[in-house]
Design an enzyme around this catalytic site. Structure first.
Site, mmCIF file in Angstrom:
data_model
loop_
_atom_site.group_PDB
_atom_site.id
_atom_site.type_symbol
_atom_site.label_atom_id
_atom_site.label_comp_id
_atom_site.label_asym_id
_atom_site.label_seq_id
_atom_site.Cartn_x
_atom_site.Cartn_y
_atom_site.Cartn_z
ATOM 1 N N HIS A 1 0.809 -1.219 0.000
ATOM 2 C CA HIS A 1 0.000 0.000 0.000
ATOM 3 C C HIS A 1 0.846 1.275 0.000
ATOM 4 C CE1 HIS A 1 -3.879 1.699 -0.080
ATOM 5 N NE2 HIS A 1 -4.490 0.852 0.725
ATOM 6 N N ASP B 1 -2.526 1.613 -4.675
ATOM 7 C CA ASP B 1 -3.788 1.535 -3.952
ATOM 8 C C ASP B 1 -4.639 0.436 -4.561
ATOM 9 O OD1 ASP B 1 -3.056 3.847 -2.482
ATOM 10 O OD2 ASP B 1 -3.668 5.072 -4.192
#
Lengths: 82, 394
Positions: free
Chosen positions: B369, B373
């Protein structure tokens, strides 16, 4: 080629894909796959090894007949294992 | 002159044992030649050289275990003149035969300044305190303070110098060391990488029908397995979402142009290894199949090459043969993504207003992350699906 000779060659081809396995413990009537923990890529390498040794063309549909050591020997003996 | 060093063969390697040299001093080597064999915790690896030239000097002998980055040999590049005996002392590195106790650096004779009181070490109180806490023998240090006084900094430096020397551990067998190496890499991944996980179901009917037809035409040696199509689809999908083909380095993501998919290969007897299929996106299915087959066989026979272990840019793991439906994997650092495939199962599938039975595969993405995304990750999985619907174009 006698059945014993075929068996010896099949074991040698197995040794190529599973060099660490103790092939003397292999039960001839049980599935090789379960005993040696081999996957489809190993299986393919094994079939290619047989193809090279016995000069026999093995269609994909016949793979199930090669599931056990006995099965391999019978199949190769009847398909011109010269 | 080029230094030939112990390579880093994956995040889980800190040291390697030199098993042997395949070239001697004075012999010519070409870029890509295998010149040495090294044992890591996971496997015995053939080490390739990345310069062409002549071996000038060998600094590490077979049997020695040295940390990653240690200079193993010096190579004189083509066109370079032979050098007169240069002061190329081997770097001080712990070997397996290292003394059991960590030692402070060996120092030249003390400067000619004598401590004020004979037999007593001249050190600042704060330096003494730290040395006592760390178990450092002050008498072994050379002070850099006024009058040879040992300062806090001297003690800190001595502590740093000995820090990378781990307490020698008893030699474990390959299986135990493999477990330790995996444990270290995976614990680091879970500690440092904020993973997100996505999954999607893919209709495999077109792929499987195409593959069956294709294999009917092919001789045993040229047959394809569907795993190769999946690996190629992953590589091509990275063109759509290239930021997943990155490594995390020095606090930021570095996107890579070349795509080297690492194929997770389980080893009988336990453990796994994920060597690279180089330039996966540019290989034809035939080349990829041949290379994949060769890679699996060599991984299991323990004869991988250094370049295969040092540069995968993303990993693909497939556990379908074990009956697993979906894999949510742990990213292999410094990579930033891992793709998992489960088994192909016949399932009810809605198509054109009808419920039909279709072979369905669950594809998953574990993403870092810090780098991407879920939205981009979702586009990537959608791209894999789209690519697999046109198998003839793979």
């Amino acid at each position: 080629m006698t059945k014993d000779e075929i068996r010896g060659t099949v074991l040698r081809a197995l040794g190529q894909i599973a060099p660490e396995a103790d092939l003397s413990q292999l039960k001839p009537n049980l599935r090789i796959r379960d005993q040696l923990d081999i996957d489809s890529m190993d299986l393919l390498n094994f079939v290619i090894g047989l193809h090279k040794e016995f000069k026999v063309e093995i269609p994909e549909a016949d793979y199930p007949k090669l599931a056990t050591l006995d099965g391999c020997v019978d199949y190769l003996a009847s398909h011109g294992g010269t | 002159m080029t230094e030939f060093v112990m390579p880093q063969l994956g995040a889980d390697m800190s040291a390697g044992k030199l098993l042997g040299w395949r070239k001697n001093v004075g012999e010519s080597v070409r870029r890509g030649d295998i010149i040495a064999d090294v044992e890591t915790d996971k496997a015995d690896i053939e080490i390739e050289v990345f310069t062409s030239g002549v071996i000038e000097k060998i600094l590490v002998q077979p049997g020695e275990k040295v940390p990653v980055g240690t200079v193993l040999a010096i190579i004189r590049q083509e066109g370079e003149a032979a050098k007169a005996e240069a002061p190329l002392a081997p770097k001080a590195v712990p070997s397996e035969a290292a003394p059991a106790k960590p030692v402070a650096p060996v120092l030249p004779p003390r400067p000619a300044v004598t401590p004020s009181e004979p037999g007593r070490v001249h050190a600042s109180p704060v330096a003494k305190k730290l040395a006592a806490e760390l178990g450092i023998d002050l008498a072994s240090l050379a002070g850099t303070g006024p009058g040879g006084r040992i300062t806090l900094e001297d003690v800190q430096k001595a502590a740093q110098a000995r820090a990378p020397q781990p307490a020698p551990t008893p030699e474990l067998d390959r299986r135990a060391r493999m477990r330790q190496a995996i444990a270290a890499a995976m614990a680091r991944s879970k500690r440092e990488i904020p993973h997100y996980y996505l999954s999607t179901a893919i209709d495999m009917s077109r792929v499987m029908a195409w593959l069956t037809q294709e294999n009917l035409k092919r001789s045993v040696e040229d047959r394809l397995v569907y795993g190769v199509l999946l690996v190629k689809a992953v590589a091509l999908a990275l063109h759509d979402v290239p930021e997943l083909n990155s490594v995390w380095s020095a606090g930021k993501a570095v996107q890579l142009t070349d795509i080297h998919v690492g194929a997770a290969i389980s080893l009988r007897g336990g453990g796994l290894i994920a060597p690279a299929l180089h330039n996966t996106d540019r290989q034809s299915l035939d080349e990829l199949m041949k290379n994949f087959r060769d890679l699996v066989q060599r991984a299991r026979a323990g004869s991988l090459r250094s370049s295969e272990l040092s540069d995968p840019t993303i990993t693909v793991t497939s556990l379908g043969e074990q009956g697993v439906e979906a894999v949510f994997g742990i990213i292999y650092p410094p990579q930033v993504a891992l793709v998992g495939f489960g088994k192909i199962t016949e399932r009810p599938w809605s198509s054109g207003g009808q419920i039909v039975s279709r072979p369905v595969l669950t594809a998953t993405l574990s993403g870092d992350h810090r780098v991407t995304d879920g939205h981009r990750g979702g586009l990537f999985l959608a791209a894999i699906d789209r690519i697999l619907q046109e198998p003839e174009k793979l």
